[in-house]
Design an enzyme around this catalytic site. Structure first.
Site, mmCIF file in Angstrom:
data_model
loop_
_atom_site.group_PDB
_atom_site.id
_atom_site.type_symbol
_atom_site.label_atom_id
_atom_site.label_comp_id
_atom_site.label_asym_id
_atom_site.label_seq_id
_atom_site.Cartn_x
_atom_site.Cartn_y
_atom_site.Cartn_z
ATOM 1 N N GLU A 1 -17.122 -21.387 31.587
ATOM 2 C CA GLU A 1 -16.994 -20.863 30.029
ATOM 3 C C GLU A 1 -18.191 -21.056 29.347
ATOM 4 O O GLU A 1 -17.754 -21.584 29.012
ATOM 5 C CB GLU A 1 -15.810 -20.863 29.247
ATOM 6 C CG GLU A 1 -13.856 -21.110 29.838
ATOM 7 C CD GLU A 1 -13.002 -21.804 28.901
ATOM 8 O OE1 GLU A 1 -13.269 -21.825 27.501
ATOM 9 O OE2 GLU A 1 -12.455 -22.747 29.665
ATOM 10 N N TYR B 1 -9.770 -17.836 35.268
ATOM 11 C CA TYR B 1 -9.423 -18.981 36.281
ATOM 12 C C TYR B 1 -9.587 -18.521 37.262
ATOM 13 O O TYR B 1 -8.400 -17.536 38.034
ATOM 14 C CB TYR B 1 -7.984 -19.439 36.188
ATOM 15 C CG TYR B 1 -7.141 -19.480 34.577
ATOM 16 C CD1 TYR B 1 -7.190 -21.858 34.631
ATOM 17 C CD2 TYR B 1 -6.975 -18.985 33.598
ATOM 18 C CE1 TYR B 1 -6.605 -22.235 33.285
ATOM 19 C CE2 TYR B 1 -6.877 -19.773 32.893
ATOM 20 C CZ TYR B 1 -6.503 -21.216 32.649
ATOM 21 O OH TYR B 1 -5.799 -21.719 31.591
ATOM 22 N N HIS C 1 -10.268 -20.969 20.241
ATOM 23 C CA HIS C 1 -10.160 -19.594 20.971
ATOM 24 C C HIS C 1 -9.929 -18.194 20.177
ATOM 25 O O HIS C 1 -9.285 -17.203 20.679
ATOM 26 C CB HIS C 1 -9.768 -19.713 21.668
ATOM 27 C CG HIS C 1 -9.731 -20.251 23.089
ATOM 28 N ND1 HIS C 1 -10.914 -20.809 23.847
ATOM 29 C CD2 HIS C 1 -9.113 -20.742 24.614
ATOM 30 C CE1 HIS C 1 -11.294 -21.662 24.341
ATOM 31 N NE2 HIS C 1 -10.432 -21.648 25.269
ATOM 32 N N HIS D 1 -12.279 -16.189 30.248
ATOM 33 C CA HIS D 1 -11.140 -17.225 30.633
ATOM 34 C C HIS D 1 -10.685 -16.838 31.981
ATOM 35 O O HIS D 1 -9.032 -16.874 31.744
ATOM 36 C CB HIS D 1 -10.844 -17.303 29.118
ATOM 37 C CG HIS D 1 -9.814 -19.104 28.978
ATOM 38 N ND1 HIS D 1 -9.042 -19.418 29.838
ATOM 39 C CD2 HIS D 1 -10.658 -19.414 27.960
ATOM 40 C CE1 HIS D 1 -9.150 -21.087 29.752
ATOM 41 N NE2 HIS D 1 -9.741 -20.546 28.287
#
Length: 351
Positions: A315, A197, A121, A195
């Site tokens: 993603e 959630y 990342h 990213h």
């Protein structure tokens, strides 16, 4: 060039202070709202989405992404054993690069490593840890905000100075649209992703009662270090075949191959709130992630106690470690060319 002073933007989406970085740089939070009552909050630290509030058929607003109430918690989250990257923009390269090494134009580059012996990342100081500039704001129908970042040459040992622009648009169709553009002063590699959630039951719940659909026939095969081997695993008779929607798994960390692109690549369903999220992208894969060992430590927003099944990531991106596999999609951005990517998260009430 860009500016952090937004006073000259007329009728700009509302902004407020979100805190100060360790370098005493002020971080701002912006709110985009549409006529349906949906709103999205984004901070310029990491161009990070902190909240997405979606109206339900019952007339309530439900916050469908995990996040923190203050900047201190975002900063602290990167000190956890496994940073969660809550809602951040990931770059220069999303996913893992084997041992942080790749070769470009016959020159070997050694990136800084931050995931066992691999680069993950974007490294130790990826795009999620940088304060982005605000280069444009629009209001009225389909309000938007444009974040811009200049990543200097050899930032985390990546070649070339990379200029990235990311436009977030909240449409009147309850879509959060992400449009990325990037240029580099030298040939480099790039793979950007978002990213968040997601949890359609609300950010303080569990995703295990929600169902997921993924339009994919195969996933990338990975070794014990989660590095792609270069092979693919067909999903027929596989637990991770989601071509017929079924319950979200308690743990998953896989890259699903998308072909053709630009259709609905994934969906998430909540029967509790009668909500559906559809994911559209022009990228060749969607990496699905549930789990992590970072939760039960930091309190989430509104005092929520996050756990390993609090949220699920979609993603949209190129394959991890693509620079080291010739048959993977191209991950090289040439000097003078423009990287472009588009992803949409669309929210709808279902019967």
């Amino acid at each position: 060039m860009e500016t952090k002073n937004i006073s000259h933007f007329q009728e700009a989406p509302s902004s407020k202070s979100f805190g100060l970085t360790l370098d005493n740089e002020e971080v701002l939070s912006f709110k985009l709202s549409n006529k349906n009552g949906m709103n999205v909050q984004i901070i310029n630290y990491g161009a990070t989405v902190t909240s997405i509030q979606v109206p339900t058929s019952g007339g309530n607003l439900v916050d469908v992404v995990l996040g923190f109430d203050n900047l201190e918690s975002y900063l602290a989250s990167y000190n956890l054993p496994s940073a969660p990257y809550l809602g951040t923009t990931v770059g220069r390269y999303a996913g893992r690069i084997d041992k942080g090494i790749f070769t470009l134009n016959n020159k070997k580059f050694q990136l800084k490593t931050n995931n066992n012996e691999n680069a993950l990342h974007g490294g130790n100081s990826g795009f999620g840890k940088k304060v982005w500039n605000i280069s444009n704001l629009t209001s009225g129908d389909n309000p938007s905000i444009t974040f811009s970042l200049l990543s200097p040459d050899l930032d985390e040992n990546y070649p070339g100075a990379l200029r990235v622009d990311l436009i977030y648009t909240l449409t009147e169709e309850n879509e959060l649209k992400l449009e990325y553009k990037a240029t580099s002063t030298e040939d480099t590699i790039i793979n950007l992703t978002h990213h968040s959630y997601f949890n359609l039951d609300g950010h303080d719940g569990s995703v295990l009662n929600q169902e997921m659909f993924i339009d994919s026939e195969k996933i990338l095969e990975t070794n014990s270090g989660n590095i792609p081997t270069g092979k693919f695993t067909p999903l027929s008779n596989n637990d991770f075949d989601f071509r017929n929607s079924k319950s979200c798994p308690a743990s998953i960390d896989h890259s699903f191959v998308i072909e053709p692109v630009n259709n609905v690549v994934a969906k998430l369903f909540s029967s509790k709130n009668n909500l559906q999220m559809s994911v559209y992208t022009d990228q060749p894969s969607v990496h699905i992630y549930v789990g992590g060992n970072c939760f039960d430590i930091l309190k989430g927003k509104e005092n929520a106690v996050y756990h390993s099944s609090s949220g699920i990531c979609f993603e949209t991106q190129n394959y991890p470690d693509a620079p080291n596999h010739e048959h993977f999609p191209n991950s090289v951005l040439r000097k003078g060319e423009t990287y472009q990517q588009k992803t949409i998260y669309k929210f709808e009430n279902i019967n």
